[in-house]
Design an enzyme around this catalytic site. Structure first.
Site, mmCIF file in Angstrom:
data_model
loop_
_atom_site.group_PDB
_atom_site.id
_atom_site.type_symbol
_atom_site.label_atom_id
_atom_site.label_comp_id
_atom_site.label_asym_id
_atom_site.label_seq_id
_atom_site.Cartn_x
_atom_site.Cartn_y
_atom_site.Cartn_z
ATOM 1 N N HIS A 1 0.822 -1.179 0.094
ATOM 2 C CA HIS A 1 -0.049 -0.021 -0.043
ATOM 3 C C HIS A 1 0.834 1.138 0.101
ATOM 4 C CE1 HIS A 1 -4.087 1.137 0.524
ATOM 5 N NE2 HIS A 1 -3.494 2.457 0.918
ATOM 6 N N ASP B 1 -13.957 3.303 6.309
ATOM 7 C CA ASP B 1 -12.744 3.876 5.598
ATOM 8 C C ASP B 1 -13.377 4.588 4.308
ATOM 9 O OD1 ASP B 1 -9.877 4.671 5.059
ATOM 10 O OD2 ASP B 1 -10.015 3.456 3.454
ATOM 11 N N ARG C 1 -12.558 13.237 3.652
ATOM 12 C CA ARG C 1 -11.317 13.753 3.913
ATOM 13 C C ARG C 1 -10.649 14.243 2.366
ATOM 14 N NH1 ARG C 1 -7.704 9.248 5.310
ATOM 15 N NH2 ARG C 1 -6.036 10.647 5.193
ATOM 16 N N SER D 1 -6.335 4.746 8.053
ATOM 17 C CA SER D 1 -6.815 4.421 6.574
ATOM 18 C C SER D 1 -6.267 3.289 6.060
ATOM 19 C CB SER D 1 -7.014 5.947 5.943
ATOM 20 O OG SER D 1 -7.219 5.202 4.712
ATOM 21 N N LYS E 1 -7.759 -0.997 6.095
ATOM 22 C CA LYS E 1 -7.935 -1.552 4.945
ATOM 23 C C LYS E 1 -7.008 -2.821 5.116
ATOM 24 C CE LYS E 1 -7.197 1.779 2.097
ATOM 25 N NZ LYS E 1 -7.699 3.118 2.408
HETATM 26 N N1 URA Z 1 -3.895 5.841 1.381
HETATM 27 C C1 URA Z 1 -4.882 5.382 2.056
HETATM 28 O O1 URA Z 1 -5.619 4.370 1.761
HETATM 29 N N2 URA Z 1 -5.362 6.251 3.000
HETATM 30 C C2 URA Z 1 -4.730 7.652 3.085
HETATM 31 O O2 URA Z 1 -5.143 8.313 3.979
HETATM 32 C C3 URA Z 1 -3.832 7.977 2.428
HETATM 33 C C4 URA Z 1 -3.363 6.945 1.539
#
Ligand code: URA
Length: 434
Positions: A82, A161, A168, A183, A187
């Site tokens: 990620h 999320d 956001r 966040s 996930k």
């Molecule tokens: N990637 C994400 O999943 N969330 C964030 O807040 C920033 C990058």
């Protein structure tokens, strides 16, 4: 409990209890707290921060706002990567097929564009028909049978999320260490990967502008992963200039396809090989990063990674004729270059400016309801350290509206800086946090 009291508490710099955080997340996910209260709360968190304990509680509350998957019975080990968000960051599109081609199952839950940074889901939706809303059953079945899945937050997995992320994006509350960490990690926890590589971007085109902030975010996410029983490594990678050349959804898909065919910009290819090598080591397929890189290179060179990407697109309903013939992907009507007004060495190619210009063209959102224009974006022709002759193209703008094209051309002409003497290239990576 009342949402307003929790907002006031955070506004007044007090620490929220686990119960308050859980209440807020659940009530927001369930529709009992409206967007205006959630945005006030997010702004209070952005301004006043959270302790590591609060951030961990927030992460777990978001992860548990839906189902959490246990993949141990589905595949021997599932890995995931990620990125914290950058400009031109289409790494997932290349790395995940490479790793899957090396025999490591990848189950990935991606995000959409956030602020000036692009999002994997928006990119993949440039391919007509590609579904990013798989159900849990579909996610598990595809992981088991194909070893590669790329989907978004669903109503079932980390739904809080999905809502917070979209909120956001349009309320100036992206750039917050606790909000980003929770966040990303919620996930990852919800989708069940046992080994996770976190690509923490640092620089003017990232949410973390300094190495110090990036270290804090990286260390926090790795410690949350450990608490949740997952293995994680965080790479601190440069985002002072865009990654690769393409910025904008369909343009980035084309660049990822080139890279999967063994071409693509050198910096992007190397970035993908390094990220893939860490995944291969963490997932137990490679003894060290050198072996991981050799395996990744082999997966690219043999065409196996491309085959995995093609199968992924087909399995998730995408029309493969668009990736077999990328010229069919959405293309903008107006294409014009910004050329160098002098000769010299480039000392800056400001990733933030390029990312914001791409959003201005329509590649990202200004409000939650905005539709993305998949065709628009920017090709960045040079890297910091390059010598560029007067009149050579610096950027090529792909636009669908004449007024936005003009605005983009003007903005981009101020996005570079020059030096008369040689300038060092920027590094791709700064550090690895384990
Ligand atoms: N990637 C994400 O999943 N969330 C964030 O807040 C920033 C990058």
């Amino acid at each position: 409990m009342r949402a307003v009291d929790i907002i006031i508490k955070k506004r007044d710099r007090q620490e929220l209890s686990r119960e308050e955080i859980e209440y807020f997340v659940q009530a927001y996910a369930g529709g009992d707290i409206p967007d205006y209260q959630a945005s006030a709360w997010a702004m209070a968190v952005l301004l006043n921060g959270m302790t590591a304990r609060e951030t961990t509680d927030l992460t777990l509350a978001i992860a548990h706002s839906g189902e959490t998957l246990d993949l141990t019975g589905v595949v021997p080990v599932a890995v995931d990567k990620h990125s914290t968000g950058g400009v031109g960051d289409k790494t997932t599109l290349v790395v995940e097929p490479i790793v899957a081609a090396c025999g490591l199952p990848v189950g990935k839950m991606s995000g959409r564009g956030l602020g000036f940074s692009g999002g994997t889901l928006d990119k993949m939706e440039s391919i007509p028909g590609f579904r990013t809303d798989l159900s849990t059953e579909e996610f598990l079945e595809q992981l088991r049978t194909q070893g590669l899945v790329l989907t978004g937050q669903s109503a079932e997995l980390a739904p809080a999320d999905g809502k917070l992320y979209a909120l956001r994006d349009v309320t100036g509350t992206v750039q917050s260490i606790p909000l980003i960490a929770s966040s990303v990690m919620s996930k990852k926890i919800a989708s069940g990967a046992q080994a996770i590589v976190l690509d923490v971007k640092v620089g003017n085109g990232a949410f973390m502008q300094t190495l110090d902030e990036a270290h804090k975010l990286a260390e926090l996410m790795v410690s949350i992963a450990t608490l949740a029983g997952r293995r994680a490594v965080a790479l601190l990678s440069d985002m002072n200039q865009p990654l690769g050349q393409a910025v904008g959804n369909a343009l980035e898909v084309k660049e990822a396809i080139d890279t999967l065919h063994g071409g693509g910009p050198k910096d992007f290819q190397m970035h993908c090989l390094v990220v893939a090598s860490h995944l291969l080591v963490l997932g137990g397929k490679a003894a060290d990063e050198a072996e991981g890189q050799a395996m990744a290179l082999q997966a690219l060179g043999s065409g196996e990674a491309w085959k995995r990407f093609r199968t992924l697109v087909m399995t998730q309903g995408g029309d493969v004729s668009f990736i077999d013939h990328p010229e069919k992907l959405p293309a903008a009507r107006l294409v014009e270059a910004v050329c160098a007004g002098r000769s010299g060495f480039l000392s800056m190619v400001n990733a933030r400016e390029v990312g914001e210009t791409s959003v201005l063209l329509g590649a990202g959102r200004a409000t939650k309801e905005d539709l993305i224009d998949h065709a628009v974006g920017i090709i960045v022709h040079h890297k910091v350290g390059d010598w560029v002759a007067d009149g050579q193209p610096l950027f090529t703008v792909h636009a669908n509206r004449a007024d936005l094209l003009q605005a983009a051309l003007e903005r981009l002409s101020g996005a570079v800086a020059w030096s008369d003497t040689p300038v060092a290239e920027l590094p791709l990576f700064y550090d690895v946090i384990r």
